[in-house]
Design a protein around this motif. Structure first.
Motif, PDB file in Angstrom:
ATOM      1  N   SER A   1       0.850  -1.183   0.000  1.00 22.95           N
ATOM      2  CA  SER A   1       0.000   0.000   0.000  1.00 22.95           C
ATOM      3  C   SER A   1       0.888   1.236   0.000  1.00 22.95           C
ATOM      4  CB  SER A   1      -0.904  -0.008   1.239  1.00 22.95           C
ATOM      5  OG  SER A   1      -1.697   1.153   1.246  1.00 22.95           O
ATOM      6  N   ALA A   2       1.215   1.704  -1.189  1.00 20.99           N
ATOM      7  CA  ALA A   2       2.035   2.908  -1.374  1.00 20.99           C
ATOM      8  C   ALA A   2       1.706   3.449  -2.759  1.00 20.99           C
ATOM      9  CB  ALA A   2       3.518   2.579  -1.269  1.00 20.99           C
TER      10      ALA A   2
ATOM     11  N   LEU B   1       9.786   0.746   2.803  1.00 11.38           N
ATOM     12  CA  LEU B   1       9.692  -0.219   1.714  1.00 11.38           C
ATOM     13  C   LEU B   1      11.084  -0.620   1.272  1.00 11.38           C
ATOM     14  CD1 LEU B   1       7.006   1.655  -0.406  1.00 11.38           C
ATOM     15  CD2 LEU B   1       6.630  -0.027   1.417  1.00 11.38           C
ATOM     16  N   MET B   2      11.256  -1.912   1.025  1.00 13.14           N
ATOM     17  CA  MET B   2      12.543  -2.432   0.578  1.00 13.14           C
ATOM     18  C   MET B   2      12.282  -3.646  -0.310  1.00 13.14           C
ATOM     19  SD  MET B   2      15.842  -3.607   2.838  1.00 13.14           S
ATOM     20  CE  MET B   2      15.047  -4.994   3.634  1.00 13.14           C
ATOM     21  N   PRO B   3      13.016  -3.768  -1.416  1.00 12.01           N
ATOM     22  CA  PRO B   3      12.860  -4.954  -2.258  1.00 12.01           C
ATOM     23  C   PRO B   3      13.372  -6.209  -1.549  1.00 12.01           C
ATOM     24  CG  PRO B   3      13.969  -3.191  -3.440  1.00 12.01           C
ATOM     25  CD  PRO B   3      13.899  -2.790  -2.008  1.00 12.01           C
ATOM     26  N   ARG B   4      12.837  -7.349  -1.953  1.00 13.78           N
ATOM     27  CA  ARG B   4      13.355  -8.632  -1.467  1.00 13.78           C
ATOM     28  C   ARG B   4      14.827  -8.744  -1.853  1.00 13.78           C
ATOM     29  NH1 ARG B   4       8.693 -11.335  -0.234  1.00 13.78           N
ATOM     30  NH2 ARG B   4       6.889 -10.748  -1.477  1.00 13.78           N
ATOM     31  N   ALA B   5      15.512  -9.731  -1.352  1.00 13.13           N
ATOM     32  CA  ALA B   5      16.946  -9.921  -1.614  1.00 13.13           C
ATOM     33  C   ALA B   5      17.169 -10.361  -3.059  1.00 13.13           C
ATOM     34  CB  ALA B   5      17.517 -10.940  -0.640  1.00 13.13           C
ATOM     35  N   LEU B   6      17.285  -9.370  -3.927  1.00 10.97           N
ATOM     36  CA  LEU B   6      17.550  -9.588  -5.348  1.00 10.97           C
ATOM     37  C   LEU B   6      18.565  -8.558  -5.810  1.00 10.97           C
ATOM     38  CD1 LEU B   6      13.908  -9.793  -6.768  1.00 10.97           C
ATOM     39  CD2 LEU B   6      15.526 -11.677  -6.637  1.00 10.97           C
ATOM     40  N   PRO B   7      19.317  -8.857  -6.864  1.00  4.02           N
ATOM     41  CA  PRO B   7      20.149  -7.816  -7.452  1.00  4.02           C
ATOM     42  C   PRO B   7      19.261  -6.648  -7.894  1.00  4.02           C
ATOM     43  CG  PRO B   7      20.747  -9.960  -8.339  1.00  4.02           C
ATOM     44  CD  PRO B   7      19.499 -10.151  -7.526  1.00  4.02           C
ATOM     45  N   GLY B   8      19.738  -5.429  -7.727  1.00  2.10           N
ATOM     46  CA  GLY B   8      18.951  -4.242  -8.048  1.00  2.10           C
ATOM     47  C   GLY B   8      18.401  -4.225  -9.458  1.00  2.10           C
ATOM     48  N   SER B   9      19.129  -4.805 -10.394  1.00  5.25           N
ATOM     49  CA  SER B   9      18.687  -4.793 -11.791  1.00  5.25           C
ATOM     50  C   SER B   9      17.480  -5.698 -12.029  1.00  5.25           C
ATOM     51  CB  SER B   9      19.837  -5.230 -12.701  1.00  5.25           C
ATOM     52  OG  SER B   9      20.259  -6.540 -12.356  1.00  5.25           O
ATOM     53  N   LEU B  10      17.180  -6.599 -11.097  1.00  5.24           N
ATOM     54  CA  LEU B  10      16.077  -7.541 -11.270  1.00  5.24           C
ATOM     55  C   LEU B  10      14.829  -7.186 -10.469  1.00  5.24           C
ATOM     56  CD1 LEU B  10      18.082 -10.897 -11.100  1.00  5.24           C
ATOM     57  CD2 LEU B  10      17.416  -9.579 -13.132  1.00  5.24           C
ATOM     58  N   VAL B  11      14.885  -6.134  -9.683  1.00 15.11           N
ATOM     59  CA  VAL B  11      13.769  -5.774  -8.803  1.00 15.11           C
ATOM     60  C   VAL B  11      12.572  -5.288  -9.607  1.00 15.11           C
ATOM     61  CG1 VAL B  11      13.021  -4.187  -6.978  1.00 15.11           C
ATOM     62  CG2 VAL B  11      15.282  -5.229  -6.871  1.00 15.11           C
ATOM     63  N   THR B  12      11.396  -5.795  -9.247  1.00 13.36           N
ATOM     64  CA  THR B  12      10.135  -5.369  -9.851  1.00 13.36           C
ATOM     65  C   THR B  12       9.211  -4.916  -8.718  1.00 13.36           C
ATOM     66  OG1 THR B  12       9.043  -7.521  -9.695  1.00 13.36           O
ATOM     67  CG2 THR B  12      10.375  -7.112 -11.677  1.00 13.36           C
ATOM     68  N   PRO B  13       8.122  -4.246  -9.031  1.00 19.84           N
ATOM     69  CA  PRO B  13       7.199  -3.818  -7.965  1.00 19.84           C
ATOM     70  C   PRO B  13       6.690  -4.969  -7.098  1.00 19.84           C
ATOM     71  CG  PRO B  13       6.704  -2.648  -9.978  1.00 19.84           C
ATOM     72  CD  PRO B  13       7.725  -3.704 -10.330  1.00 19.84           C
ATOM     73  N   GLU B  14       6.541  -6.152  -7.681  1.00 22.98           N
ATOM     74  CA  GLU B  14       6.069  -7.305  -6.919  1.00 22.98           C
ATOM     75  C   GLU B  14       7.084  -7.760  -5.869  1.00 22.98           C
ATOM     76  OE1 GLU B  14       6.044  -7.226 -10.348  1.00 22.98           O
ATOM     77  OE2 GLU B  14       3.936  -6.713 -10.476  1.00 22.98           O
ATOM     78  N   ASP B  15       8.328  -7.315  -5.996  1.00 21.46           N
ATOM     79  CA  ASP B  15       9.396  -7.701  -5.066  1.00 21.46           C
ATOM     80  C   ASP B  15       9.498  -6.775  -3.861  1.00 21.46           C
ATOM     81  OD1 ASP B  15      10.281  -9.819  -6.757  1.00 21.46           O
ATOM     82  OD2 ASP B  15      11.254  -8.317  -8.024  1.00 21.46           O
TER      83      ASP B  15
END
Length: 79
Positions: A12-13, A52-66
């Motif tokens: 929710s953002a 808010l923080m992305p799941r543990a993924l490389p920054g280039s692979l982050v999507t809103p679902e992460d």
């Protein structure tokens, strides 16, 4: 070149904030500032008691679902 991001997430953002977070992660990864262990966070504009923080993924692979919301005590809200 950083791709345009259309934010779709269970967090929710605002879509603008999610898009900015994703874009920031992608830019920093593209410029070799973030590696697979780095991350960006932002305070949730819908709830100032969350960040808010992305799941543990490389920054280039982050999507809103992460993107995961956390309380200020770092407890996941929607993981």
């Amino acid at each position: 070149m950083v791709p345009e991001v259309t934010a779709t997430s269970t967090v929710s953002a605002s879509a603008e904030l999610l898009g900015d977070l994703i874009t920031a992660n992608q830019i920093l990864a593209q410029r070799d500032i973030l590696d697979g262990f780095g991350h960006m966070t932002v305070r949730n504009d819908a709830d100032p008691q969350q960040y808010l923080m992305p799941r543990a993924l490389p920054g280039s692979l982050v999507t809103p679902e992460d993107v995961v919301a956390f309380t200020l005590e770092s407890v996941p809200v929607n993981a």
